[in-house]
Write a protein that holds these residues in place. Structure first.
Motif, PDB file in Angstrom:
ATOM      1  N   GLY A  71      12.562 -46.960 -13.315  1.00 54.46           N
ATOM      2  CA  GLY A  71      13.092 -47.106 -11.961  1.00 54.46           C
ATOM      3  C   GLY A  71      12.588 -46.019 -11.028  1.00 54.46           C
ATOM      4  O   GLY A  71      12.316 -46.272  -9.844  1.00 54.46           O
ATOM      5  N   TRP A  72      12.450 -44.806 -11.527  1.00 58.35           N
ATOM      6  CA  TRP A  72      11.939 -43.709 -10.705  1.00 58.35           C
ATOM      7  C   TRP A  72      10.491 -43.956 -10.295  1.00 58.35           C
ATOM      8  O   TRP A  72      10.129 -43.770  -9.135  1.00 58.35           O
ATOM      9  N   PHE A  73       9.652 -44.389 -11.241  1.00 62.28           N
ATOM     10  CA  PHE A  73       8.253 -44.651 -10.909  1.00 62.28           C
ATOM     11  C   PHE A  73       8.147 -45.751  -9.852  1.00 62.28           C
ATOM     12  O   PHE A  73       7.316 -45.673  -8.940  1.00 62.28           O
ATOM     13  N   ARG A  74       8.994 -46.761  -9.945  1.00 63.27           N
ATOM     14  CA  ARG A  74       8.976 -47.832  -8.951  1.00 63.27           C
ATOM     15  C   ARG A  74       9.428 -47.306  -7.587  1.00 63.27           C
ATOM     16  O   ARG A  74       8.848 -47.660  -6.545  1.00 63.27           O
ATOM     17  N   ALA A  75      10.454 -46.465  -7.548  1.00 60.35           N
ATOM     18  CA  ALA A  75      10.922 -45.909  -6.274  1.00 60.35           C
ATOM     19  C   ALA A  75       9.853 -45.029  -5.635  1.00 60.35           C
ATOM     20  O   ALA A  75       9.658 -45.061  -4.404  1.00 60.35           O
ATOM     21  N   LEU A  76       9.151 -44.242  -6.444  1.00 55.15           N
ATOM     22  CA  LEU A  76       8.068 -43.413  -5.915  1.00 55.15           C
ATOM     23  C   LEU A  76       6.953 -44.287  -5.360  1.00 55.15           C
ATOM     24  O   LEU A  76       6.401 -43.995  -4.290  1.00 55.15           O
ATOM     25  N   ARG A  77       6.650 -45.348  -6.053  1.00 56.83           N
ATOM     26  CA  ARG A  77       5.640 -46.298  -5.557  1.00 56.83           C
ATOM     27  C   ARG A  77       6.032 -46.846  -4.191  1.00 56.83           C
ATOM     28  O   ARG A  77       5.215 -46.890  -3.265  1.00 56.83           O
ATOM     29  N   ASP A  78       7.274 -47.255  -4.041  1.00 54.71           N
ATOM     30  CA  ASP A  78       7.735 -47.828  -2.772  1.00 54.71           C
ATOM     31  C   ASP A  78       7.632 -46.811  -1.635  1.00 54.71           C
ATOM     32  O   ASP A  78       7.236 -47.149  -0.509  1.00 54.71           O
ATOM     33  N   GLU A  79       7.976 -45.557  -1.909  1.00 51.41           N
ATOM     34  CA  GLU A  79       7.913 -44.514  -0.890  1.00 51.41           C
ATOM     35  C   GLU A  79       6.471 -44.263  -0.451  1.00 51.41           C
ATOM     36  O   GLU A  79       6.177 -44.132   0.745  1.00 51.41           O
ATOM     37  N   ILE A  80       5.563 -44.197  -1.413  1.00 48.58           N
ATOM     38  CA  ILE A  80       4.157 -43.928  -1.084  1.00 48.58           C
ATOM     39  C   ILE A  80       3.542 -45.089  -0.312  1.00 48.58           C
ATOM     40  O   ILE A  80       2.824 -44.875   0.680  1.00 48.58           O
ATOM     41  N   VAL A  81       3.794 -46.311  -0.740  1.00 46.88           N
ATOM     42  CA  VAL A  81       3.255 -47.478  -0.036  1.00 46.88           C
ATOM     43  C   VAL A  81       3.723 -47.484   1.419  1.00 46.88           C
ATOM     44  O   VAL A  81       2.929 -47.705   2.348  1.00 46.88           O
ATOM     45  N   ALA A  82       4.988 -47.232   1.644  1.00 45.50           N
ATOM     46  CA  ALA A  82       5.518 -47.218   3.013  1.00 45.50           C
ATOM     47  C   ALA A  82       4.877 -46.108   3.839  1.00 45.50           C
ATOM     48  O   ALA A  82       4.527 -46.309   5.015  1.00 45.50           O
ATOM     49  N   ARG A  83       4.686 -44.931   3.231  1.00 46.03           N
ATOM     50  CA  ARG A  83       4.095 -43.807   3.971  1.00 46.03           C
ATOM     51  C   ARG A  83       2.630 -44.065   4.298  1.00 46.03           C
ATOM     52  O   ARG A  83       2.164 -43.730   5.401  1.00 46.03           O
ATOM     53  N   PHE A  84       1.900 -44.665   3.399  1.00 43.09           N
ATOM     54  CA  PHE A  84       0.488 -44.954   3.650  1.00 43.09           C
ATOM     55  C   PHE A  84       0.328 -46.035   4.719  1.00 43.09           C
ATOM     56  O   PHE A  84      -0.581 -45.961   5.556  1.00 43.09           O
TER      57      PHE A  84
ATOM     58  N   ALA B  63       2.374 -46.458   7.135  1.00 40.67           N
ATOM     59  CA  ALA B  63       2.706 -45.765   8.382  1.00 40.67           C
ATOM     60  C   ALA B  63       1.523 -44.941   8.880  1.00 40.67           C
ATOM     61  O   ALA B  63       1.277 -44.861  10.099  1.00 40.67           O
ATOM     62  N   LEU B  64       0.764 -44.329   7.977  1.00 41.39           N
ATOM     63  CA  LEU B  64      -0.444 -43.612   8.370  1.00 41.39           C
ATOM     64  C   LEU B  64      -1.439 -44.559   9.031  1.00 41.39           C
ATOM     65  O   LEU B  64      -2.079 -44.215  10.034  1.00 41.39           O
ATOM     66  N   GLU B  65      -1.591 -45.743   8.486  1.00 41.47           N
ATOM     67  CA  GLU B  65      -2.485 -46.740   9.065  1.00 41.47           C
ATOM     68  C   GLU B  65      -2.041 -47.114  10.479  1.00 41.47           C
ATOM     69  O   GLU B  65      -2.842 -47.121  11.419  1.00 41.47           O
ATOM     70  N   ALA B  66      -0.774 -47.429  10.621  1.00 44.85           N
ATOM     71  CA  ALA B  66      -0.267 -47.873  11.924  1.00 44.85           C
ATOM     72  C   ALA B  66      -0.321 -46.752  12.952  1.00 44.85           C
ATOM     73  O   ALA B  66      -0.508 -47.017  14.158  1.00 44.85           O
TER      74      ALA B  66
ATOM     75  N   GLN C 175       9.466 -35.772 -12.234  1.00 46.28           N
ATOM     76  CA  GLN C 175       9.878 -36.207 -10.905  1.00 46.28           C
ATOM     77  C   GLN C 175       9.354 -35.259  -9.830  1.00 46.28           C
ATOM     78  O   GLN C 175       8.868 -35.703  -8.781  1.00 46.28           O
ATOM     79  N   ASP C 176       9.434 -33.959 -10.066  1.00 49.43           N
ATOM     80  CA  ASP C 176       8.949 -33.014  -9.057  1.00 49.43           C
ATOM     81  C   ASP C 176       7.429 -33.051  -8.938  1.00 49.43           C
ATOM     82  O   ASP C 176       6.884 -32.806  -7.850  1.00 49.43           O
ATOM     83  N   ILE C 177       6.743 -33.349 -10.009  1.00 55.25           N
ATOM     84  CA  ILE C 177       5.295 -33.548  -9.912  1.00 55.25           C
ATOM     85  C   ILE C 177       5.006 -34.741  -9.006  1.00 55.25           C
ATOM     86  O   ILE C 177       4.099 -34.701  -8.165  1.00 55.25           O
ATOM     87  N   GLY C 178       5.792 -35.798  -9.137  1.00 52.35           N
ATOM     88  CA  GLY C 178       5.624 -36.949  -8.258  1.00 52.35           C
ATOM     89  C   GLY C 178       6.039 -36.659  -6.828  1.00 52.35           C
ATOM     90  O   GLY C 178       5.365 -37.064  -5.877  1.00 52.35           O
ATOM     91  N   ARG C 179       7.142 -35.931  -6.658  1.00 51.98           N
ATOM     92  CA  ARG C 179       7.623 -35.606  -5.311  1.00 51.98           C
ATOM     93  C   ARG C 179       6.648 -34.712  -4.549  1.00 51.98           C
ATOM     94  O   ARG C 179       6.625 -34.719  -3.318  1.00 51.98           O
ATOM     95  N   ALA C 180       5.870 -33.938  -5.260  1.00 53.10           N
ATOM     96  CA  ALA C 180       4.931 -33.023  -4.599  1.00 53.10           C
ATOM     97  C   ALA C 180       3.788 -33.755  -3.918  1.00 53.10           C
ATOM     98  O   ALA C 180       3.144 -33.207  -3.018  1.00 53.10           O
ATOM     99  N   PHE C 181       3.522 -34.997  -4.322  1.00 50.96           N
ATOM    100  CA  PHE C 181       2.293 -35.654  -3.881  1.00 50.96           C
ATOM    101  C   PHE C 181       2.213 -35.848  -2.371  1.00 50.96           C
ATOM    102  O   PHE C 181       1.240 -35.428  -1.729  1.00 50.96           O
ATOM    103  N   LEU C 182       3.197 -36.501  -1.786  1.00 51.42           N
ATOM    104  CA  LEU C 182       3.098 -36.808  -0.347  1.00 51.42           C
ATOM    105  C   LEU C 182       3.047 -35.546   0.514  1.00 51.42           C
ATOM    106  O   LEU C 182       2.188 -35.452   1.396  1.00 51.42           O
ATOM    107  N   PRO C 183       3.916 -34.558   0.315  1.00 48.30           N
ATOM    108  CA  PRO C 183       3.806 -33.362   1.152  1.00 48.30           C
ATOM    109  C   PRO C 183       2.537 -32.552   0.889  1.00 48.30           C
ATOM    110  O   PRO C 183       2.105 -31.777   1.753  1.00 48.30           O
ATOM    111  N   ALA C 184       1.914 -32.715  -0.277  1.00 50.05           N
ATOM    112  CA  ALA C 184       0.657 -32.015  -0.548  1.00 50.05           C
ATOM    113  C   ALA C 184      -0.521 -32.715   0.109  1.00 50.05           C
ATOM    114  O   ALA C 184      -1.465 -32.050   0.575  1.00 50.05           O
ATOM    115  N   TYR C 185      -0.478 -34.046   0.179  1.00 53.41           N
ATOM    116  CA  TYR C 185      -1.659 -34.798   0.599  1.00 53.41           C
ATOM    117  C   TYR C 185      -1.627 -35.287   2.042  1.00 53.41           C
ATOM    118  O   TYR C 185      -2.632 -35.193   2.760  1.00 53.41           O
ATOM    119  N   VAL C 186      -0.505 -35.807   2.487  1.00 47.82           N
ATOM    120  CA  VAL C 186      -0.456 -36.423   3.823  1.00 47.82           C
ATOM    121  C   VAL C 186      -0.874 -35.459   4.935  1.00 47.82           C
ATOM    122  O   VAL C 186      -1.611 -35.861   5.850  1.00 47.82           O
TER     123      VAL C 186
END
Length: 292
Positions: free
Chosen positions: A13-26, A28-31, A220-231
């Protein structure tokens, strides 16, 4: 439901939630890309389809965006699969890690998220991220990390990416970041080229301290680090002008990326060996690449 079955469900469930967050953020970057190279194109959206492992072995979602304003190709895959390891995969897993009982009971369960982004603008670095949990009757472990793959390197981008990851790891143990950084430097090395694939990041595998809650919190924290590190890097570089020379550099660097993923990457080998959807497994390959 056993304790381990509950833990598997939480991880999946956590991996799926992280996927949903990243897809939405990416998306938003496009738009939000309204000025600079690529801004005149249609904003990209993810095409999503279900994937299935051969037989009744679970599956997941393959989400791919191509030809957007910011992303030339990006895939964000999530899956939860199970079954019996083939003799070849069983031998490969046993060679990597002491897994009690694997020889007698080759059942497995695996869940995770895998992401690779190849960018339109050569100044914006490509990136890879994954987190996963693996289980056999004799053992369980977590693995994953993220690493940056610029074709044109900027010291401030590399420093920012690493600083965010360090901050997330320091919450658990200040000794983690230097160890996982060194592990990434070793893992993402291309032996036949004698060089690293990119500028590194963090990586761990076969991680099992015996405390599932602590290990799950770490992954989880390794996953949480991704968006603030990359975006922030994408925001900084996406409108930067570029020309044919930069594009040539990008395509040649992508050739190095493709070589690594096809020859050395564990995830590619495991996915193909266990019968997962080959399009999902090979999602990491760039849309275009070039060899000098």
């Amino acid at each position: 439901m056993t304790a381990m079955e509950s833990e598997k469900a939480r991880a999946s469930g956590w991996f799926r939630a992280l996927r949903d967050e990243i897809v939405a953020r990416f998306e938003a970057l496009e738009a939000g890309h309204e000025a600079g190279p690529g801004a005149g194109a249609l904003a990209g959206r993810f095409d999503v389809r279900e994937t299935r492992r051969a037989g009744d072995g679970g599956g997941g979602l393959m989400s791919v965006m191509k030809g957007g304003r910011v992303f030339e190709k990006v895939g964000v895959n999530v899956s939860t699969v199970h079954g019996t390891l083939s003799p070849a995969a069983q031998a490969a897993m046993a060679a990597r890690k002491d897994m009690p009982g694997l020889a007698d009971d080759p059942r497995f369960w695996a869940s995770g998220i895998s992401l690779v982004a190849h960018m339109q603008n050569p100044h914006v670095p490509a990136v890879h991220m994954n987190t996963r949990m693996f289980w056999t009757p004799g053992a369980w472990w977590f693995g994953g990390g993220s690493d940056l793959n610029p074709c044109i390197e900027y010291d401030e981008d590399t420093s920012g990416f690493h600083c965010v990851q360090k901050a997330h790891l320091d919450r658990h143990d200040p000794a983690l970041y230097p160890r996982l950084k060194a592990w990434a430097d070793e893992y993402f090395f291309v032996p036949h080229r004698g060089r690293a694939r990119g500028v590194g990041g963090i990586f761990l595998d076969d991680h099992c301290s015996g405390d599932w809650e602590a290990d799950f919190a770490l992954i989880q924290d390794i996953g949480r680090a991704f968006l603030p590190a990359y975006v922030p890097l994408v925001e900084r570089r996406k409108a930067q002008p570029w020309g044919e020379a930069e594009r040539e550099t990008q395509l040649i660097h992508r050739g190095l990326y493709a070589e690594y993923n096809l020859v050395y990457d564990r995830g590619t080998k495991f996915g193909l060996a266990t019968g997962h959807d080959p399009d999902a497994v090979l999602m990491s390959l760039p849309p275009l690449a070039k060899w000098a």
